[in-house]
Write a protein that holds these residues in place. Structure first.
Motif, PDB file in Angstrom:
ATOM      1  N   ASN A   1       0.720  30.164   9.968  1.00  0.00           N
ATOM      2  CA  ASN A   1      -0.475  30.767   9.370  1.00  0.00           C
ATOM      3  C   ASN A   1      -0.102  31.695   8.217  1.00  0.00           C
ATOM      4  O   ASN A   1      -0.947  32.389   7.680  1.00  0.00           O
ATOM      5  CB  ASN A   1      -1.337  31.473  10.417  1.00  0.00           C
ATOM      6  CG  ASN A   1      -0.553  32.511  11.181  1.00  0.00           C
ATOM      7  OD1 ASN A   1       0.576  32.828  10.816  1.00  0.00           O
ATOM      8  ND2 ASN A   1      -1.129  33.053  12.227  1.00  0.00           N
ATOM      9  N   VAL A   2       1.170  31.683   7.800  1.00  0.00           N
ATOM     10  CA  VAL A   2       1.593  32.515   6.655  1.00  0.00           C
ATOM     11  C   VAL A   2       0.773  32.173   5.389  1.00  0.00           C
ATOM     12  O   VAL A   2       0.290  33.085   4.720  1.00  0.00           O
ATOM     13  CB  VAL A   2       3.117  32.403   6.410  1.00  0.00           C
ATOM     14  CG1 VAL A   2       3.513  33.071   5.104  1.00  0.00           C
ATOM     15  CG2 VAL A   2       3.874  33.033   7.565  1.00  0.00           C
ATOM     16  N   PRO A   3       0.548  30.870   5.063  1.00  0.00           N
ATOM     17  CA  PRO A   3      -0.252  30.593   3.860  1.00  0.00           C
ATOM     18  C   PRO A   3      -1.663  31.165   3.952  1.00  0.00           C
ATOM     19  O   PRO A   3      -2.212  31.648   2.975  1.00  0.00           O
ATOM     20  CB  PRO A   3      -0.300  29.062   3.805  1.00  0.00           C
ATOM     21  CG  PRO A   3       0.857  28.608   4.605  1.00  0.00           C
ATOM     22  CD  PRO A   3       1.079  29.639   5.656  1.00  0.00           C
ATOM     23  N   MET A   4      -2.234  31.134   5.186  1.00  0.00           N
ATOM     24  CA  MET A   4      -3.579  31.671   5.358  1.00  0.00           C
ATOM     25  C   MET A   4      -3.574  33.185   5.138  1.00  0.00           C
ATOM     26  O   MET A   4      -4.458  33.742   4.481  1.00  0.00           O
ATOM     27  CB  MET A   4      -4.076  31.371   6.767  1.00  0.00           C
ATOM     28  CG  MET A   4      -5.339  30.570   6.771  1.00  0.00           C
ATOM     29  SD  MET A   4      -5.504  29.654   8.281  1.00  0.00           S
ATOM     30  CE  MET A   4      -5.616  30.928   9.493  1.00  0.00           C
ATOM     31  N   GLN A   5      -2.541  33.847   5.699  1.00  0.00           N
ATOM     32  CA  GLN A   5      -2.431  35.293   5.503  1.00  0.00           C
ATOM     33  C   GLN A   5      -2.220  35.615   4.033  1.00  0.00           C
ATOM     34  O   GLN A   5      -2.715  36.611   3.523  1.00  0.00           O
ATOM     35  CB  GLN A   5      -1.266  35.844   6.336  1.00  0.00           C
ATOM     36  CG  GLN A   5      -1.599  35.846   7.812  1.00  0.00           C
ATOM     37  CD  GLN A   5      -0.366  36.031   8.683  1.00  0.00           C
ATOM     38  OE1 GLN A   5       0.757  35.929   8.201  1.00  0.00           O
ATOM     39  NE2 GLN A   5      -0.582  36.278   9.952  1.00  0.00           N
ATOM     40  N   PHE A   6      -1.500  34.732   3.358  1.00  0.00           N
ATOM     41  CA  PHE A   6      -1.253  34.913   1.928  1.00  0.00           C
ATOM     42  C   PHE A   6      -2.579  34.880   1.162  1.00  0.00           C
ATOM     43  O   PHE A   6      -2.842  35.707   0.295  1.00  0.00           O
ATOM     44  CB  PHE A   6      -0.306  33.806   1.445  1.00  0.00           C
ATOM     45  CG  PHE A   6      -0.017  33.852  -0.021  1.00  0.00           C
ATOM     46  CD1 PHE A   6       0.827  34.826  -0.548  1.00  0.00           C
ATOM     47  CD2 PHE A   6      -0.597  32.943  -0.891  1.00  0.00           C
ATOM     48  CE1 PHE A   6       1.085  34.884  -1.899  1.00  0.00           C
ATOM     49  CE2 PHE A   6      -0.354  32.986  -2.240  1.00  0.00           C
ATOM     50  CZ  PHE A   6       0.499  33.964  -2.752  1.00  0.00           C
ATOM     51  N   VAL A   7      -3.446  33.922   1.551  1.00  0.00           N
ATOM     52  CA  VAL A   7      -4.755  33.816   0.886  1.00  0.00           C
ATOM     53  C   VAL A   7      -5.561  35.086   1.139  1.00  0.00           C
ATOM     54  O   VAL A   7      -6.158  35.670   0.223  1.00  0.00           O
ATOM     55  CB  VAL A   7      -5.526  32.563   1.406  1.00  0.00           C
ATOM     56  CG1 VAL A   7      -6.955  32.556   0.902  1.00  0.00           C
ATOM     57  CG2 VAL A   7      -4.805  31.289   0.997  1.00  0.00           C
ATOM     58  N   THR A   8      -5.549  35.580   2.404  1.00  0.00           N
ATOM     59  CA  THR A   8      -6.288  36.808   2.732  1.00  0.00           C
ATOM     60  C   THR A   8      -5.742  37.974   1.917  1.00  0.00           C
ATOM     61  O   THR A   8      -6.492  38.747   1.314  1.00  0.00           O
ATOM     62  CB  THR A   8      -6.134  37.130   4.237  1.00  0.00           C
ATOM     63  OG1 THR A   8      -6.366  35.940   4.969  1.00  0.00           O
ATOM     64  CG2 THR A   8      -7.097  38.212   4.674  1.00  0.00           C
ATOM     65  N   ALA A   9      -4.397  38.096   1.895  1.00  0.00           N
ATOM     66  CA  ALA A   9      -3.773  39.216   1.184  1.00  0.00           C
ATOM     67  C   ALA A   9      -4.113  39.155  -0.308  1.00  0.00           C
ATOM     68  O   ALA A   9      -4.440  40.183  -0.919  1.00  0.00           O
ATOM     69  CB  ALA A   9      -2.263  39.178   1.384  1.00  0.00           C
ATOM     70  N   THR A  10      -4.093  37.956  -0.877  1.00  0.00           N
ATOM     71  CA  THR A  10      -4.422  37.816  -2.305  1.00  0.00           C
ATOM     72  C   THR A  10      -5.872  38.223  -2.542  1.00  0.00           C
ATOM     73  O   THR A  10      -6.201  38.891  -3.525  1.00  0.00           O
ATOM     74  CB  THR A  10      -4.229  36.352  -2.754  1.00  0.00           C
ATOM     75  OG1 THR A  10      -3.047  35.852  -2.170  1.00  0.00           O
ATOM     76  CG2 THR A  10      -4.127  36.229  -4.255  1.00  0.00           C
ATOM     77  N   GLY A  11      -6.757  37.845  -1.600  1.00  0.00           N
ATOM     78  CA  GLY A  11      -8.175  38.194  -1.711  1.00  0.00           C
ATOM     79  C   GLY A  11      -8.367  39.702  -1.699  1.00  0.00           C
ATOM     80  O   GLY A  11      -9.062  40.267  -2.547  1.00  0.00           O
ATOM     81  N   VAL A  12      -7.722  40.360  -0.724  1.00  0.00           N
ATOM     82  CA  VAL A  12      -7.860  41.825  -0.601  1.00  0.00           C
ATOM     83  C   VAL A  12      -7.314  42.500  -1.858  1.00  0.00           C
ATOM     84  O   VAL A  12      -7.941  43.401  -2.431  1.00  0.00           O
ATOM     85  CB  VAL A  12      -7.111  42.329   0.662  1.00  0.00           C
ATOM     86  CG1 VAL A  12      -7.051  43.849   0.685  1.00  0.00           C
ATOM     87  CG2 VAL A  12      -7.789  41.800   1.915  1.00  0.00           C
ATOM     88  N   LEU A  13      -6.161  42.028  -2.311  1.00  0.00           N
ATOM     89  CA  LEU A  13      -5.522  42.623  -3.490  1.00  0.00           C
ATOM     90  C   LEU A  13      -6.429  42.486  -4.717  1.00  0.00           C
ATOM     91  O   LEU A  13      -6.647  43.457  -5.456  1.00  0.00           O
ATOM     92  CB  LEU A  13      -4.182  41.928  -3.750  1.00  0.00           C
ATOM     93  CG  LEU A  13      -3.279  42.645  -4.728  1.00  0.00           C
ATOM     94  CD1 LEU A  13      -2.734  43.920  -4.097  1.00  0.00           C
ATOM     95  CD2 LEU A  13      -2.108  41.742  -5.150  1.00  0.00           C
ATOM     96  N   SER A  14      -7.014  41.295  -4.893  1.00  0.00           N
ATOM     97  CA  SER A  14      -7.859  41.132  -6.085  1.00  0.00           C
ATOM     98  C   SER A  14      -9.130  41.967  -5.964  1.00  0.00           C
ATOM     99  O   SER A  14      -9.638  42.482  -6.954  1.00  0.00           O
ATOM    100  CB  SER A  14      -8.163  39.665  -6.379  1.00  0.00           C
ATOM    101  OG  SER A  14      -8.604  39.039  -5.236  1.00  0.00           O
TER     102      SER A  14
END
Ligand code: UDP
Ligand code: MG
Length: 269
Positions: free
Chosen positions: A224-237
């Motif tokens: 689920n690392v790619p999914m967490q990556f998407v979440t993290a990118t969303g929060v960051l943006s």
């Protein structure tokens, strides 16, 4: 009474290897007195792989074939072969004979001792070109980090007890990453080391492009690392955009003040 061994051989454009695989694997198992069946899975080959499988099945009673309508990939071919297997245990082996078939006898002996998953572990990776070796090495580093399972020397060459086969076949996974799933299901596990042989005929089906696609698919399906990556990118943006908006608002207000001040203090304009 010895248990029946099913050997699953995925084959994609392997016309030159079918007969050799039947002879080589068949003879070794017969000499070792292991009752067996050979299941070739033609993964949508464009060459004469399927007629070769049919020809072998018509003369050797232990040979069976599964025929795909198109190329679905090695993982799908392995699972289709396992779902057709009747054995008390199953071995998955590349039909290009890069996995040494003699090792099946060692795996079977370990299975008779009570092991349920016997993993073939590469002690050397055989001959690979510089770029291919680099791509494969990077892929295994990434996938080991993403899945938490050390995959550097893992292979699809393994023996599975009927229990493990039933679990794998019943899993609803599509595009499953077979070599990681077989460790993930657990069971009493051991390893057998082997040296990757050179291909006798035909060529590797892996281009660097297909290896990258395979890597991304498998990482996405197993972690689920790619999914967490998407979440993290969303929060960051969100944070960056919020700050940016705030700064713009402050500048707008400050700018409006400045404009008003200019208007107020230049009465002659
Ligand atoms: N294979 C398959 N479907 C594919 C690609 C490969 O069934 O889409 C089979 C192929 O026929 C061989 C095994 O998987 O028996 C390993 O493939 P290959 O030798 O091309 O991989 P390499 O040994 O170079 O990693
Ligand atoms: Mg190969």
């Amino acid at each position: 009474m010895k248990g029946l061994l099913s050997v699953v051989l995925p084959a994609f454009n392997e016309e030159a290897m079918i007969e050799r695989a039947v002879l080589s694997v068949g003879t070794i198992l017969q000499d070792a007195g292991i009752p067996h069946e050979l299941i070739f899975v033609d993964d949508g080959s464009k060459d004469k792989t399927w007629p070769r499988i049919e020809a072998a099945a018509s003369v050797v009673p232990t040979v069976r074939g599964v025929h795909f309508s198109r190329n679905f990939g090695k993982e799908a071919a392995i699972l289709a072969g396992l779902s057709q297997a009747k054995g008390d245990c199953c071995v998955v082996i590349d039909c290009d004979l890069q996995h040494p078939p003699e090792k099946i006898v060692d795996m079977y002996a370990l299975w008779e001792q009570g092991y349920e998953v016997i993993e073939g572990e590469k002690s050397s990776r055989g001959k690979e070109s510089g770029l291919h070796a680099f791509a494969a090495h990077s892929f295994y580093k990434l996938i080991s980090a993403a899945t938490g399972i050390d995959m550097a020397n893992a292979s699809d060459f393994k023996l599975l007890d009927r229990k493990a086969v039933d679990v794998l076949v019943r899993m609803p996974e599509r595009g499953a990453f077979f070599r990681a799933l077989s460790s993930w299901v657990g069971f009493r596990t051991t390893t057998v080391k082997f040296d990757v042989r050179e291909r006798e005929a035909g060529e590797s089906k892996w281009s660097t492009k297909s290896l990258i696609k395979y890597a991304l698919n498998n990482i996405a399906s197993f972690s689920n690392v790619p999914m967490q990556f998407v979440t993290a990118t969303g929060v960051l943006s969100l944070v960056v955009c919020g700050l940016w908006g705030l700064i713009s608002l402050i500048r707008l207000i400050a700018g409006a003040d400045a404009r008003r001040d200019r208007l107020l203090y230049r009465p002659h304009l």
